[in-house]
Write a protein that holds these residues in place. Sequence first.
Motif, short mmCIF file in Angstrom:
data_model
loop_
_atom_site.label_atom_id
_atom_site.label_comp_id
_atom_site.label_asym_id
_atom_site.label_seq_id
_atom_site.Cartn_x
_atom_site.Cartn_y
_atom_site.Cartn_z
N PHE A 66 22.99 28.83 41.00
CA PHE A 66 22.53 30.20 40.82
C PHE A 66 23.08 30.74 39.51
CE2 PHE A 66 23.20 29.36 45.36
CZ PHE A 66 21.89 29.48 45.81
N ARG A 67 22.66 31.93 39.14
CA ARG A 67 23.14 32.54 37.90
C ARG A 67 24.65 32.71 37.90
NH1 ARG A 67 20.92 38.17 36.89
NH2 ARG A 67 22.98 38.87 37.47
N ASP A 68 25.22 32.97 39.06
CA ASP A 68 26.66 33.28 39.11
C ASP A 68 27.44 32.43 40.11
OD1 ASP A 68 25.50 34.33 41.36
OD2 ASP A 68 26.47 36.28 41.22
N ALA A 69 26.85 31.34 40.58
CA ALA A 69 27.55 30.48 41.56
C ALA A 69 26.87 29.13 41.68
CB ALA A 69 27.59 31.16 42.93
N VAL A 70 27.61 28.19 42.29
CA VAL A 70 27.09 26.87 42.61
C VAL A 70 27.37 26.63 44.08
CG1 VAL A 70 27.35 24.39 42.22
CG2 VAL A 70 27.48 25.97 40.29
N ARG A 71 26.36 26.18 44.83
CA ARG A 71 26.56 25.86 46.25
C ARG A 71 26.69 24.35 46.39
NH1 ARG A 71 21.96 27.68 49.17
NH2 ARG A 71 22.87 29.75 49.04
N LEU A 72 27.72 23.95 47.16
CA LEU A 72 27.97 22.53 47.41
C LEU A 72 27.35 22.10 48.72
CD1 LEU A 72 31.71 22.29 46.32
CD2 LEU A 72 29.64 22.09 44.94
N THR A 82 28.09 27.92 34.19
CA THR A 82 27.99 26.62 34.86
C THR A 82 27.44 25.62 33.86
OG1 THR A 82 27.57 27.62 37.01
CG2 THR A 82 26.88 25.34 36.73
N VAL A 83 28.14 24.50 33.72
CA VAL A 83 27.67 23.41 32.87
C VAL A 83 27.36 22.25 33.80
CG1 VAL A 83 28.24 21.82 31.00
CG2 VAL A 83 29.11 24.18 30.95
N ARG A 84 26.12 21.81 33.77
CA ARG A 84 25.70 20.74 34.68
C ARG A 84 25.48 19.46 33.89
NH1 ARG A 84 20.40 20.48 38.47
NH2 ARG A 84 21.19 18.88 39.85
N THR A 85 26.08 18.38 34.36
CA THR A 85 25.89 17.07 33.73
C THR A 85 25.53 16.07 34.81
OG1 THR A 85 28.21 16.41 33.97
CG2 THR A 85 27.62 17.62 31.96
N VAL A 86 25.03 14.94 34.39
CA VAL A 86 24.68 13.90 35.35
C VAL A 86 25.22 12.57 34.85
CG1 VAL A 86 22.61 15.05 36.19
CG2 VAL A 86 22.44 13.48 34.27
N GLY A 87 25.42 11.65 35.75
CA GLY A 87 25.85 10.31 35.39
C GLY A 87 24.66 9.40 35.24
N PHE A 88 24.93 8.14 35.11
CA PHE A 88 23.85 7.17 34.99
C PHE A 88 24.30 5.85 35.58
CE2 PHE A 88 26.42 6.77 31.25
CZ PHE A 88 26.53 5.41 31.06
N ASP A 89 23.34 5.03 35.91
CA ASP A 89 23.62 3.68 36.40
C ASP A 89 23.27 2.68 35.31
OD1 ASP A 89 24.44 4.40 38.96
OD2 ASP A 89 22.39 4.43 39.72
N VAL A 90 23.94 1.56 35.34
CA VAL A 90 23.66 0.50 34.38
C VAL A 90 22.46 -0.30 34.87
CG1 VAL A 90 24.60 -1.60 33.33
CG2 VAL A 90 26.09 0.37 33.73
N SER A 91 21.50 -0.50 33.98
CA SER A 91 20.34 -1.31 34.32
C SER A 91 20.77 -2.76 34.57
CB SER A 91 19.34 -1.28 33.16
OG SER A 91 18.33 -2.24 33.34
#
Length: 115
Positions: free
Chosen positions: A44-50, A61-70
């Motif tokens: 949300f604009r002012d929160a993250v729900r887990l 909020t800064v959102r990042t993602v990981g990756f898998d090795v092919s």
Amino acid sequence: MTLVCGGTLNPSLHTRGRRSAAKRLVKLGMTVIGGLDAKATAVFRDAVRLANGLELPGAVTVRTVGFDVSDLAARSGLSTDAMGRLLTDETLTSMDDERILAAGTRQRRRTSRCA
């Protein structure tokens, strides 16, 4: 500042390395939340729900993602490391065939040990 890792912090590191990284983050004043329930299900604009229902308020909020090795390199019969990454020299050229170049970044080998 809170870091929500949604699983294991730095899963590609050895257990000692993960422990060292977590200690350093805490020393820098961060709260680290990990585990399966720590996955963000809504932002949300002012929160993250887990996944466990906990809402973490925040101004940014800064959102990042990981990756898998092919698995392409391993399926092709090329030399890979334990994680399945193509083994390359410093120019990202395959150790097996100079006609094959890797895309991505090369992880530097470390000689120091984590406490």
